[in-house]
Write a protein that holds these residues in place. Structure first.
Motif, PDB file in Angstrom:
ATOM      1  N   SER A 201      -4.479   7.459  -2.557  1.00 15.72           N
ATOM      2  CA  SER A 201      -4.303   8.373  -1.986  1.00 15.72           C
ATOM      3  C   SER A 201      -4.449   8.107  -0.334  1.00 15.72           C
ATOM      4  O   SER A 201      -4.905   7.219   0.026  1.00 15.72           O
ATOM      5  CB  SER A 201      -5.440   9.517  -2.480  1.00 15.72           C
ATOM      6  OG  SER A 201      -6.678   8.922  -1.955  1.00 15.72           O
ATOM      7  N   LEU A 202      -3.907   9.068   0.382  1.00 19.79           N
ATOM      8  CA  LEU A 202      -4.063   8.842   1.820  1.00 19.79           C
ATOM      9  C   LEU A 202      -5.304   9.768   2.306  1.00 19.79           C
ATOM     10  O   LEU A 202      -5.634  10.886   2.083  1.00 19.79           O
ATOM     11  CB  LEU A 202      -2.742   9.589   2.497  1.00 19.79           C
ATOM     12  CG  LEU A 202      -1.574   8.864   2.368  1.00 19.79           C
ATOM     13  CD1 LEU A 202      -0.437   9.968   2.953  1.00 19.79           C
ATOM     14  CD2 LEU A 202      -1.397   7.740   3.019  1.00 19.79           C
TER      15      LEU A 202
ATOM     16  N   GLU B  80       0.820  -1.192   0.088  1.00 24.71           N
ATOM     17  CA  GLU B  80       0.077   0.138  -0.034  1.00 24.71           C
ATOM     18  C   GLU B  80       0.846   1.239  -0.033  1.00 24.71           C
ATOM     19  O   GLU B  80       0.556   2.294  -0.656  1.00 24.71           O
ATOM     20  CB  GLU B  80      -1.060   0.125   1.302  1.00 24.71           C
ATOM     21  CG  GLU B  80      -2.290  -1.326   0.780  1.00 24.71           C
ATOM     22  CD  GLU B  80      -2.930  -1.264   2.063  1.00 24.71           C
ATOM     23  OE1 GLU B  80      -3.296  -0.360   3.090  1.00 24.71           O
ATOM     24  OE2 GLU B  80      -4.006  -1.950   1.990  1.00 24.71           O
ATOM     25  N   LEU B  81       2.157   1.197   0.630  1.00 25.64           N
ATOM     26  CA  LEU B  81       2.703   2.432   0.778  1.00 25.64           C
ATOM     27  C   LEU B  81       3.429   2.557  -0.657  1.00 25.64           C
ATOM     28  O   LEU B  81       3.555   3.756  -1.385  1.00 25.64           O
ATOM     29  CB  LEU B  81       4.020   2.201   1.674  1.00 25.64           C
ATOM     30  CG  LEU B  81       5.011   3.302   1.606  1.00 25.64           C
ATOM     31  CD1 LEU B  81       4.370   4.582   2.092  1.00 25.64           C
ATOM     32  CD2 LEU B  81       6.086   3.101   2.711  1.00 25.64           C
ATOM     33  N   ILE B  82       3.796   1.587  -1.409  1.00 24.64           N
ATOM     34  CA  ILE B  82       4.337   1.758  -2.839  1.00 24.64           C
ATOM     35  C   ILE B  82       3.123   2.111  -3.707  1.00 24.64           C
ATOM     36  O   ILE B  82       3.354   3.065  -4.549  1.00 24.64           O
ATOM     37  CB  ILE B  82       4.853   0.313  -3.101  1.00 24.64           C
ATOM     38  CG1 ILE B  82       5.867  -0.215  -2.859  1.00 24.64           C
ATOM     39  CG2 ILE B  82       4.880   0.356  -4.963  1.00 24.64           C
ATOM     40  CD1 ILE B  82       6.501  -1.260  -3.064  1.00 24.64           C
ATOM     41  N   GLU B  83       1.909   1.829  -3.455  1.00 29.22           N
ATOM     42  CA  GLU B  83       0.587   2.346  -4.237  1.00 29.22           C
ATOM     43  C   GLU B  83       0.622   3.883  -4.053  1.00 29.22           C
ATOM     44  O   GLU B  83       0.203   4.687  -4.978  1.00 29.22           O
ATOM     45  CB  GLU B  83      -0.505   1.785  -3.853  1.00 29.22           C
ATOM     46  CG  GLU B  83      -0.390   0.156  -4.489  1.00 29.22           C
ATOM     47  CD  GLU B  83      -1.807  -0.645  -4.011  1.00 29.22           C
ATOM     48  OE1 GLU B  83      -2.683  -0.107  -3.397  1.00 29.22           O
ATOM     49  OE2 GLU B  83      -1.947  -1.647  -4.497  1.00 29.22           O
ATOM     50  N   VAL B  84       0.764   4.302  -2.885  1.00 32.94           N
ATOM     51  CA  VAL B  84       0.764   5.619  -2.556  1.00 32.94           C
ATOM     52  C   VAL B  84       2.000   6.518  -3.357  1.00 32.94           C
ATOM     53  O   VAL B  84       1.566   7.572  -3.944  1.00 32.94           O
ATOM     54  CB  VAL B  84       1.225   6.018  -0.839  1.00 32.94           C
ATOM     55  CG1 VAL B  84       1.078   7.299  -0.594  1.00 32.94           C
ATOM     56  CG2 VAL B  84      -0.614   5.505  -0.136  1.00 32.94           C
ATOM     57  N   LEU B  85       3.050   6.015  -2.879  1.00 30.41           N
ATOM     58  CA  LEU B  85       4.213   6.663  -3.616  1.00 30.41           C
ATOM     59  C   LEU B  85       4.035   6.564  -5.251  1.00 30.41           C
ATOM     60  O   LEU B  85       4.857   7.676  -5.613  1.00 30.41           O
ATOM     61  CB  LEU B  85       5.540   5.808  -3.256  1.00 30.41           C
ATOM     62  CG  LEU B  85       5.768   5.985  -1.755  1.00 30.41           C
ATOM     63  CD1 LEU B  85       7.115   5.145  -1.538  1.00 30.41           C
ATOM     64  CD2 LEU B  85       6.153   7.521  -1.428  1.00 30.41           C
TER      65      LEU B  85
END
Length: 173
Positions: free
Chosen positions: A158-159, A148-153
């Protein structure tokens, strides 16, 4: 000089040489066995954690340490090749893949145990490792967090944000 004198002279000169060569030979054999034992012990200790770095490294050392010219050790290498083929096969359905992976790992470890003169049966190898549930839960959480962090980056996710307190503007005083 008699034959016994010549034999005595030869023994005095050759004794230390033979002794050193024999000691070196035995040390080499012991070192080779220790490297094989290290692989086996690592794989046994990490068999419930097949993605751990130590487990993967030990698997990759099998070709280096086991001798394909020795009949029993060739069986280990053959079992490793069969296991590696499965690990690289993405066409097998996941539930079948997991079952087959365990089966082939157990077979590999059993063949290694025989070469190293351990008396482990396949049932013992398969069922006698301890893996706390919290470890697998932590691993799943870490994988989810990474994904999920990779998807945000990458901008694919979105957060979620919620503003609790708006700052007061100068006009509201």
């Amino acid at each position: 000089m008699t034959i016994s004198d010549w034999l005595m002279i030869a023994a005095v000169f050759l004794g230390p040489i033979v002794s050193v060569r024999l000691t070196r030979y035995l040390d080499d054999k012991r070192e080779i066995r220790e490297r094989k034992l290290n692989i086996f012990k690592t794989l046994m200790a990490t068999r419930a954690y097949n993605v751990s770095w130590a487990h993967v490294e030990a698997l990759n050392r099998i070709d280096l340490e086991f001798n394909k010219n020795h009949k029993k050790e060739k069986e280990v290498i053959d079992a490793w090749k069969e296991y590696l083929d499965l690990l690289s096969d993405s066409d097998v359905p996941n539930d079948q893949w997991v079952t087959k992976r365990v089966e082939l790992l157990v077979e590999l470890l059993h063949k290694m145990a025989k070469v190293l003169r351990y008396d482990f049966d396949k049932t013992h190898i398969k069922n006698s490792s301890y893996s706390p549930r919290v470890h697998s839960q932590t691993e799943v959480e870490q994988n989810t967090l990474r994904k999920e962090l990779i998807e945000v980056l990458e901008g694919l996710r979105s957060l979620p944000m919620e503003i609790k307190n708006w700052p007061k503007s100068n006009n509201e005083s």
